[in-house]
Design a protein around this motif. Sequence first.
Motif, PDB file in Angstrom:
ATOM      1  N   MET A 207     -32.443 -10.263   0.999  1.00 13.12           N
ATOM      2  CA  MET A 207     -32.097 -11.513   2.126  1.00 13.12           C
ATOM      3  C   MET A 207     -32.684 -12.633   1.673  1.00 13.12           C
ATOM      4  O   MET A 207     -33.920 -12.655   1.258  1.00 13.12           O
ATOM      5  N   ASN A 208     -32.103 -13.750   1.799  1.00 17.90           N
ATOM      6  CA  ASN A 208     -32.564 -15.075   1.414  1.00 17.90           C
ATOM      7  C   ASN A 208     -32.973 -15.806   2.657  1.00 17.90           C
ATOM      8  O   ASN A 208     -33.270 -17.033   2.479  1.00 17.90           O
ATOM      9  N   LYS A 209     -33.091 -15.198   3.792  1.00 14.23           N
ATOM     10  CA  LYS A 209     -33.474 -15.960   4.912  1.00 14.23           C
ATOM     11  C   LYS A 209     -34.644 -14.893   5.860  1.00 14.23           C
ATOM     12  O   LYS A 209     -34.662 -13.734   5.491  1.00 14.23           O
ATOM     13  N   LYS A 210     -35.359 -15.339   6.613  1.00 18.93           N
ATOM     14  CA  LYS A 210     -36.214 -14.563   7.159  1.00 18.93           C
ATOM     15  C   LYS A 210     -35.688 -14.023   8.539  1.00 18.93           C
ATOM     16  O   LYS A 210     -35.338 -14.890   9.294  1.00 18.93           O
ATOM     17  N   TYR A 211     -35.699 -12.453   8.740  1.00 17.36           N
ATOM     18  CA  TYR A 211     -35.311 -12.069  10.039  1.00 17.36           C
ATOM     19  C   TYR A 211     -36.231 -11.042  10.413  1.00 17.36           C
ATOM     20  O   TYR A 211     -37.024 -10.425   9.847  1.00 17.36           O
ATOM     21  N   THR A 212     -36.655 -10.964  11.704  1.00 19.13           N
ATOM     22  CA  THR A 212     -37.658 -10.407  12.310  1.00 19.13           C
ATOM     23  C   THR A 212     -37.521  -8.743  12.426  1.00 19.13           C
ATOM     24  O   THR A 212     -36.525  -8.349  12.597  1.00 19.13           O
ATOM     25  N   ALA A 213     -38.416  -8.520  11.743  1.00 20.33           N
ATOM     26  CA  ALA A 213     -38.589  -6.841  11.600  1.00 20.33           C
ATOM     27  C   ALA A 213     -38.607  -6.191  12.741  1.00 20.33           C
ATOM     28  O   ALA A 213     -38.728  -6.663  13.960  1.00 20.33           O
ATOM     29  N   GLU A 214     -38.065  -4.920  12.996  1.00 20.97           N
ATOM     30  CA  GLU A 214     -37.980  -4.106  13.965  1.00 20.97           C
ATOM     31  C   GLU A 214     -39.463  -4.090  14.709  1.00 20.97           C
ATOM     32  O   GLU A 214     -40.368  -3.595  14.212  1.00 20.97           O
ATOM     33  N   PRO A 215     -39.535  -4.336  16.040  1.00 24.38           N
ATOM     34  CA  PRO A 215     -40.524  -4.466  16.906  1.00 24.38           C
ATOM     35  C   PRO A 215     -40.931  -3.129  17.513  1.00 24.38           C
ATOM     36  O   PRO A 215     -41.456  -2.811  18.662  1.00 24.38           O
ATOM     37  N   TYR A 216     -40.622  -1.953  16.838  1.00 20.57           N
ATOM     38  CA  TYR A 216     -40.831  -0.518  17.324  1.00 20.57           C
ATOM     39  C   TYR A 216     -40.815   0.292  16.066  1.00 20.57           C
ATOM     40  O   TYR A 216     -40.431  -0.032  14.806  1.00 20.57           O
ATOM     41  N   ARG A 217     -41.614   1.441  16.298  1.00 18.39           N
ATOM     42  CA  ARG A 217     -41.385   2.667  15.184  1.00 18.39           C
ATOM     43  C   ARG A 217     -40.314   3.666  15.654  1.00 18.39           C
ATOM     44  O   ARG A 217     -40.079   3.806  16.701  1.00 18.39           O
ATOM     45  N   ILE A 218     -39.666   4.429  14.740  1.00 14.47           N
ATOM     46  CA  ILE A 218     -38.888   5.228  15.221  1.00 14.47           C
ATOM     47  C   ILE A 218     -39.311   6.573  15.183  1.00 14.47           C
ATOM     48  O   ILE A 218     -40.058   7.264  14.512  1.00 14.47           O
ATOM     49  N   LYS A 219     -39.186   7.182  16.457  1.00 17.83           N
ATOM     50  CA  LYS A 219     -39.922   8.499  16.913  1.00 17.83           C
ATOM     51  C   LYS A 219     -39.018   9.672  16.807  1.00 17.83           C
ATOM     52  O   LYS A 219     -39.279  10.831  16.539  1.00 17.83           O
ATOM     53  N   MET A 220     -37.467   9.339  16.983  1.00 15.01           N
ATOM     54  CA  MET A 220     -36.802  10.496  16.917  1.00 15.01           C
ATOM     55  C   MET A 220     -35.421  10.012  16.019  1.00 15.01           C
ATOM     56  O   MET A 220     -35.109   8.709  16.240  1.00 15.01           O
ATOM     57  N   VAL A 221     -34.968  10.872  15.469  1.00 12.47           N
ATOM     58  CA  VAL A 221     -33.783  10.264  14.688  1.00 12.47           C
ATOM     59  C   VAL A 221     -32.409  11.336  15.057  1.00 12.47           C
ATOM     60  O   VAL A 221     -32.685  12.576  15.414  1.00 12.47           O
ATOM     61  N   GLU A 222     -31.333  10.767  14.931  1.00  7.18           N
ATOM     62  CA  GLU A 222     -29.830  11.503  14.998  1.00  7.18           C
ATOM     63  C   GLU A 222     -29.059  11.395  13.573  1.00  7.18           C
ATOM     64  O   GLU A 222     -29.024  10.208  13.239  1.00  7.18           O
ATOM     65  N   PRO A 223     -28.887  12.582  12.879  1.00  7.08           N
ATOM     66  CA  PRO A 223     -28.147  12.598  11.773  1.00  7.08           C
ATOM     67  C   PRO A 223     -26.622  12.073  12.142  1.00  7.08           C
ATOM     68  O   PRO A 223     -26.078  11.994  13.090  1.00  7.08           O
ATOM     69  N   ILE A 224     -26.358  11.157  11.101  1.00  9.78           N
ATOM     70  CA  ILE A 224     -24.789  10.641  11.254  1.00  9.78           C
ATOM     71  C   ILE A 224     -24.167  11.155   9.797  1.00  9.78           C
ATOM     72  O   ILE A 224     -24.798  11.071   8.694  1.00  9.78           O
ATOM     73  N   PHE A 225     -23.125  11.108   9.706  1.00  9.91           N
ATOM     74  CA  PHE A 225     -22.134  11.636   8.601  1.00  9.91           C
ATOM     75  C   PHE A 225     -20.999  10.777   8.324  1.00  9.91           C
ATOM     76  O   PHE A 225     -20.567  10.201   8.866  1.00  9.91           O
TER      77      PHE A 225
END
Length: 465
Positions: A1-19
């Motif tokens: 990325m050549n511009k600054k974008y804000t990082a996610e303001p959260y941590r991931i606690k649960m995940v759902e698989p995608i296929f």
Amino acid sequence: MNKKYTAEPYRIKMVEPIFETTKEERIELLKNAGYNPFSLASKNVYIDLLTDSGTGSMSQEQWGHMMTADEAYAGSKSFYKLEGVVKNITGYKYFIPAHQGRGAEQIVLPQLVTKKGMYFISNIHFDTTRAHVELAGARAIDCVIDECFNIELDHPFKGNFDLVRLEELILEKGSENIGGIIMTITNNSAGGQPVSFANMKAVKEISHKYGITLLIDGARYAENAFFIKEREEGFKDLSILEISRKTFDLADIFLMSAKKDGLVNMGGIIAIKDDELLYKKCQTYIVPYEGFPTYGGLSGRDMEALAQGLMEALDMRYLRHRVDQIRFLGDMLKEAGVPIQYPIGGHAVFVDCGKMAPHIAYDQFPALSVVNELYLEAGIRGVEIGSLLLGRDPDTHKNLKSPIEFMRLTIPRRLYTYSHLEIVGQAVIEVYKRRNELKGYVFEYESPMLRHFTSTFKPNIKETK
């Protein structure tokens, strides 16, 4: 990325698989869906950008509050909690919950249609709003500024009302024939474009001058407040809540699909500033159509999640990341030469498929063609926001021609990462490279209302303008 974008303001606690599916599988799946992406099973979609309505992730606080919900049929404590939050944000006296935005429209809009031949004027009506206006026996007129249709123009508030045209329409149709003025924030069909506070204030002055009810369709009101804070002079030191309160103070009625800036999977809001008679009419209508006035089609768990979500959506850290995710994808496409609505809006990137595939006629739906090709390319589902969605003239039944044939790439809230969006960008660019090979579509079955949801299509052999 050549511009600054804000990082996610959260941590991931649960995940759902995608296929992922194969190209060969997707060819057959799309054919079986009648070439309508709405009919695809979500399990066969890799990255789903169909809508941001009810598709985001809820917070640990929202899930926690759901466990304490009161499921009483009448007088639930969860209702009173939600009522308090809505009144705090809007400053309005009356509140009724609904199951989603179209439920709110179904209750309120018919109350404002008092005779035949009435109209509603909006900066742009979205699909269900237009449908409920017509179901109520009125006609919908759009009145957005011309700058909206110049996708390359860097205008900070392309969602604004055309104020001169608005007053001309009122004089032409007669103020007594205007059921209401609907301020859509942000302006979805304009490309997710915001509306300035100055423009809303001017619309308020016009509505007051002619004695016309002013409604806010505020599914994305918090995103609109973010853009006001960022782009409009005099607002940078105000909080999102303060800007929102100033916004709501201008209107008489607030309707909301809370599945957007309510950060929930289901919910809607009817808020009325001070019209007790209108409130009582809506309270009567809500019972047969939605449910008892203290639940309106929602469970106690839904109301608890919404009460919390409405407050979380006012957080600047969340909103900055939200808008930066959209900007990241939009910048990637713009730098590759893909024509998009600019500046980039608040909930989606809008690709101008009329410019991308000018050889496809408007009534062969160029944006649907691009949407389908994107699914075939990478299993990514977008949505057409153009002549297909606009539908037919309710009186002549002729196909209406949209000013811009958009493919909307709608980013669900707190769901995907920048890596997912990079994959989306790469896939769109690949489709763009072979844009001259795309073919239009014609109907196999055309649904008589909101046709983009359930119609079926087939590829058109001939493309003629």
